[in-house]
Design an enzyme around this catalytic site. Structure first.
Site, PDB file in Angstrom:
ATOM      1  CB  SER A  20     -10.697  -2.233  -1.780  1.00 55.21           C
ATOM      2  OG  SER A  20     -10.144  -2.153  -3.089  1.00 55.21           O
ATOM      3  CB  SER A  22      -9.757  -2.410  -6.470  1.00 58.37           C
ATOM      4  OG  SER A  22      -8.572  -1.695  -6.155  1.00 58.37           O
ATOM      5  CB  THR A  68      -4.117  -3.565  -1.174  1.00 58.80           C
ATOM      6  OG1 THR A  68      -3.847  -2.319  -0.526  1.00 58.80           O
ATOM      7  CG2 THR A  68      -5.120  -4.367  -0.372  1.00 58.80           C
ATOM      8  CE  LYS A  72       0.403  -2.422  -2.427  1.00 61.51           C
ATOM      9  NZ  LYS A  72       0.577  -0.973  -2.713  1.00 61.51           N
ATOM     10  CG  ASN A  93       0.429  -2.960  -7.714  1.00 62.23           C
ATOM     11  OD1 ASN A  93       1.189  -3.289  -8.639  1.00 62.23           O
ATOM     12  ND2 ASN A  93      -0.494  -2.024  -7.856  1.00 62.23           N
ATOM     13  CG  ASP A 112       1.246   0.463  -6.051  1.00 59.48           C
ATOM     14  OD1 ASP A 112       0.072   0.654  -6.436  1.00 59.48           O
ATOM     15  OD2 ASP A 112       1.533  -0.237  -5.062  1.00 59.48           O
ATOM     16  N   GLY A 137       7.762   1.866   3.555  1.00 67.33           N
ATOM     17  CA  GLY A 137       7.307   0.532   3.180  1.00 67.33           C
ATOM     18  C   GLY A 137       7.281   0.296   1.684  1.00 67.33           C
ATOM     19  N   GLY A 138       6.413  -0.652   1.273  1.00 72.34           N
ATOM     20  CA  GLY A 138       6.352  -1.040  -0.130  1.00 72.34           C
ATOM     21  C   GLY A 138       5.890   0.066  -1.045  1.00 72.34           C
ATOM     22  CE1 TYR A 230      -9.810   5.184  -1.327  1.00 74.73           C
ATOM     23  CE2 TYR A 230      -7.547   4.674  -1.943  1.00 74.73           C
ATOM     24  CZ  TYR A 230      -8.841   4.267  -1.680  1.00 74.73           C
ATOM     25  OH  TYR A 230      -9.154   2.934  -1.764  1.00 74.73           O
TER      26      TYR A 230
END
Length: 290
Positions: A20, A22, A68, A72, A93, A112, A137-138, A230
């Site tokens: 991650s 984040s 994540t 979620k 999220n 998101d 999915g989510g 990514y």
């Protein structure tokens, strides 16, 4: 330590979580805004989520959580309240923590949607006419909401098991966008015909679609592809799309835009310059300024 003087903290939770970005993004934003708050990555599997949330309720200092996969949908069932569009999507999220231990209120949000919508809008996408989502999915639910926000009337969602993604039909109806579930066997054809594609698949899961596009004689496009995976970048799908003349939007752009929204939710009383926050986040991960 009293709750009022406890060091502030936040975290991103999920599993696996080591990749991650984040923590880099939030740390950069907090420095820019002069906020003293730690932000860590915590590996939490779904079986342990309830106990983790109970710990957040009990411990001082918590300000918020980024959530994540694969948590979620499960988090949405554990918070005290949700805001739109999280309520419609059933997917959270972002969790904002208010109050002290024993009087905690956990509110679930979904940034998101803003992440996808803003990343596409920054690439020049407005009122997409023929939109396709890969995956059910989510994150796909968030992409449906984002495309609805951008003015799309219809979106085709390519899924392996339509029965497992039937809730997207309800989401589309609630948001005023027609959702059509199409089988995975038609993925390459659906993508080739689209002017906007959002791939919500894990890294390399779209490689077979990319191979089919690359093998299609004369395939070209002027459309836009956002691939939420990514790393590695460009993905095989993104490379095939760009080779055919299309515009590619890195999943990192979505991550950056949704993170700006998270910071705003965690610290609403702080005067913020969203573009300034976005710029320092871009610098933190070596991305081009958006």
């Amino acid at each position: 330590m009293p709750a009022s003087t406890a060091p502030l903290r936040a975290a991103v939770i999920g599993s696996p979580i080591g990749h991650s970005k984040s923590p880099l993004l939030h740390a950069a934003a907090y420095r820019e805004l002069g906020i003293e708050c730690s932000y860590t990555a915590v590996d939490v599997v779904e079986a342990d989520l309830g106990a983790f949330v109970d710990g957040v309720r009990a411990a001082p200092g918590w300000r918020g959580l980024s959530v994540t996969m694969p948590l979620k949908a499960a988090v949405a069932r554990l918070v005290d309240a949700t805001t739109e569009p999280a309520t419609v999507l059933g997917v959270v999220n972002t969790v904002v923590v208010d109050g002290g231990p024993g009087d905690r209120v956990l509110t679930g949000h979904n940034t998101d949607v803003a992440g996808v919508a803003n990343a596409l809008a920054s690439a020049g996408v407005h009122e997409p006419g023929h939109a396709v989502i890969l995956g059910g999915g989510g994150t796909a639910a968030a992409a449906v909401a984002a495309l609805a926000r951008l003015g799309a009337a219809t979106v085709r969602v390519v899924v392996r098991r339509p029965e497992a993604s039937a809730d997207l039909l309800r989401v589309g109806q609630a948001l005023g966008i027609d959702v059509v579930l199409v089988p995975w066997s038609t993925a390459a054809d659906a993508v080739a015909a689209a002017d906007v594609v959002v791939s919500t698949l894990p890294p390399r899961a779209a490689d077979p679609v990319a191979a089919s596009l690359a093998a299609t004689a004369g395939f070209s496009t002027q459309g836009t592809l956002l691939d939420v995976a990514y790393d590695p970048w460009p993905s095989t799908l993104a490379a095939a799309w760009q080779h055919a003349g299309g515009t590619i939007v890195p999943g990192l752009d979505m991550l950056l835009h949704q993170a700006v929204e998270q910071v705003r939710l965690f610290f609403p009383a702080t005067a913020q310059d969203p573009q300034g926050v976005l710029d320092v986040m871009c610098d933190a991960v070596g991305a081009a300024r958006r």
